[in-house]
Design a protein around this motif. Sequence first.
Motif, mmCIF file in Angstrom:
data_model
loop_
_atom_site.group_PDB
_atom_site.id
_atom_site.type_symbol
_atom_site.label_atom_id
_atom_site.label_comp_id
_atom_site.label_asym_id
_atom_site.label_seq_id
_atom_site.Cartn_x
_atom_site.Cartn_y
_atom_site.Cartn_z
ATOM 1 N N GLY A 1 0.819 -1.196 0.000
ATOM 2 C CA GLY A 1 0.000 0.000 0.000
ATOM 3 C C GLY A 1 0.859 1.254 0.000
ATOM 4 N N GLU A 2 0.241 2.390 -0.275
ATOM 5 C CA GLU A 2 0.970 3.658 -0.292
ATOM 6 C C GLU A 2 1.503 3.979 1.098
ATOM 7 O OE1 GLU A 2 0.471 8.244 -1.950
ATOM 8 O OE2 GLU A 2 -1.297 6.981 -1.655
ATOM 9 N N ASP A 3 2.714 4.526 1.151
ATOM 10 C CA ASP A 3 3.322 4.825 2.439
ATOM 11 C C ASP A 3 3.685 6.301 2.572
ATOM 12 O OD1 ASP A 3 5.758 5.257 1.063
ATOM 13 O OD2 ASP A 3 6.389 3.183 1.351
ATOM 14 N N GLU A 4 4.307 6.637 3.690
ATOM 15 C CA GLU A 4 4.636 8.024 3.991
ATOM 16 C C GLU A 4 5.724 8.599 3.081
ATOM 17 O OE1 GLU A 4 7.311 5.394 6.482
ATOM 18 O OE2 GLU A 4 5.200 5.432 5.870
ATOM 19 N N ASN A 5 6.404 7.729 2.338
ATOM 20 C CA ASN A 5 7.446 8.184 1.415
ATOM 21 C C ASN A 5 6.929 8.401 -0.006
ATOM 22 O OD1 ASN A 5 9.608 8.004 3.385
ATOM 23 N ND2 ASN A 5 9.405 5.771 3.185
ATOM 24 N N GLY A 6 5.611 8.249 -0.180
ATOM 25 C CA GLY A 6 5.028 8.414 -1.502
ATOM 26 C C GLY A 6 5.268 7.230 -2.422
ATOM 27 N N CYS A 7 5.531 6.066 -1.834
ATOM 28 C CA CYS A 7 5.801 4.856 -2.623
ATOM 29 C C CYS A 7 4.629 3.881 -2.533
ATOM 30 C CB CYS A 7 7.059 4.157 -2.113
ATOM 31 S SG CYS A 7 8.572 5.141 -2.207
ATOM 32 N N HIS A 8 4.448 3.120 -3.615
ATOM 33 C CA HIS A 8 3.573 1.941 -3.641
ATOM 34 C C HIS A 8 4.482 0.775 -4.050
ATOM 35 C CE1 HIS A 8 -0.006 4.643 -4.166
ATOM 36 N NE2 HIS A 8 -0.634 3.638 -3.600
ATOM 37 N N ALA A 60 15.972 11.287 -5.727
ATOM 38 C CA ALA A 60 15.059 11.453 -4.594
ATOM 39 C C ALA A 60 14.153 10.241 -4.439
ATOM 40 C CB ALA A 60 14.212 12.720 -4.792
ATOM 41 N N ARG A 61 13.720 9.654 -5.580
ATOM 42 C CA ARG A 61 12.855 8.473 -5.507
ATOM 43 C C ARG A 61 13.649 7.229 -5.129
ATOM 44 N NH1 ARG A 61 9.379 10.676 -3.653
ATOM 45 N NH2 ARG A 61 8.377 8.638 -3.563
ATOM 46 N N VAL A 62 14.919 7.184 -5.477
ATOM 47 C CA VAL A 62 15.783 6.089 -5.031
ATOM 48 C C VAL A 62 15.847 6.079 -3.515
ATOM 49 C CG1 VAL A 62 18.150 5.218 -4.979
ATOM 50 C CG2 VAL A 62 17.175 6.027 -7.140
ATOM 51 N N GLN A 63 16.087 7.254 -2.937
ATOM 52 C CA GLN A 63 16.182 7.356 -1.484
ATOM 53 C C GLN A 63 14.851 7.021 -0.813
ATOM 54 O OE1 GLN A 63 17.716 11.257 -0.579
ATOM 55 N NE2 GLN A 63 19.520 10.995 -1.876
ATOM 56 N N ALA A 64 13.756 7.516 -1.391
ATOM 57 C CA ALA A 64 12.440 7.248 -0.814
ATOM 58 C C ALA A 64 12.127 5.756 -0.831
ATOM 59 C CB ALA A 64 11.376 8.023 -1.586
ATOM 60 N N ALA A 65 12.394 5.099 -1.958
ATOM 61 C CA ALA A 65 12.117 3.668 -2.078
ATOM 62 C C ALA A 65 13.000 2.852 -1.145
ATOM 63 C CB ALA A 65 12.311 3.220 -3.522
ATOM 64 N N ALA A 66 14.253 3.262 -0.998
ATOM 65 C CA ALA A 66 15.161 2.555 -0.099
ATOM 66 C C ALA A 66 14.669 2.652 1.348
ATOM 67 C CB ALA A 66 16.571 3.125 -0.221
#
Length: 417
Positions: free
Chosen positions: A250-257, A301-307
Amino acid sequence: MIYSSAILSLFLLILSLNEMKIDASTPLVKKKIVVIGGGIHGVSLAYYLTKTYASQVDVTVIEKTKIAAAASGKAGGFLARDWGSGPTSQLHKVSYELHKTLASTLGVSSYREVTTLNVQRSRKKVKSPASWLNINTVSGELMDKNTAQVTPLELTEKMMEAAIASGAKLRIDSAIGVHLNENGAVASVDLGSGASIATDQLAICLGPWSGVMVEDWFNLPLPMEGVKSTSLVYDNLAEVKQEPFALFCGEDENGCHLELYPRVNGELYICGCGGSDYVSGDRLRADGDCESADKVHQDPARVQAAARSFETITQFTSLNGQKPVPAIQQACMRPCMPDALPVMGKVPGVEGAYISCGHNCWGILWGPVSGLSMAELMMEGRSRSVDLSSFDPSRYMSQSAGKRGRKKGLSEVGEQW
């Protein structure tokens, strides 16, 4: 006298038919076919053309850089049999079985069936089927067992090798123009090297770059958009190798699914990192920032968020004593039409021109059935494998836009765009 005239007429007819017979030793003139694009859809088309109609075709694949240079070399390769809806249900079911056949026929070692879990944030400590999930932060429940995974690069390369073995040719060059004959039919394709290839049929299979090619070559609007997204690959994860589960989070606080796909070799592919970029028009043309696959780069920025998201939902750090670091950071583009359906069929008004593109997030799954059905359409005038009417290139003018993310039937699953 009447009978004599009838006999004479019959004799002359038989004589005429005999003169029209072609000697068995006369070589068959093969249909020249140019396929533009060395991704899974162009390669799949070449594979099925040479596999099914080898004696009737002379196939050349034109690829600018290398086989699977774009999404076909960077996608996750998740396969789901029953996640289609409406006209796409047939694509899911038929192509899911074709993947099994290809894996066996071509020796695709990365293919395997996997169980898929639905992962949601939870404060309850519930035991998960995957021991490497962090039960302090998430819960994992069974989502589907009729799913599988393949490494797209291996599959695409092996299909191209098989096509070449059956007579296809691969030409590393860029396609820069097309010539039509006096009847408005495709006659030849110009290459960046200065050469020209005569052809009877042309198939454009360039993913997100297909739209601008159709617009520039045939003056036919095709509202193609490339959804550029970041993905990661972690390697040497023994737990994943021992307990292979695909995860949809599900979607999380980092804006990832996050979507996680385990590979046979211990790699873990991650997408659904959020923050996608929508690319169209001149950005896909020459001198645009996404004019070719090598110019499509990940968003740091999305690499860091996903990590961060990955570290939160898993417990590899506590299992191994070290924080896992992605071995690969990359990006590719999903080719999308406004209605989220693929474009497969004849280019309107241009005899001998065909297009297969816009397969959205199911490009790898639908690759085999797209190649097979397009081969049937080009050689027999219709597809026998699936009904292509909903994907006709002329339809887009009357279609409205909608969400284009992955779906399980009609239910949205993961990131939408």
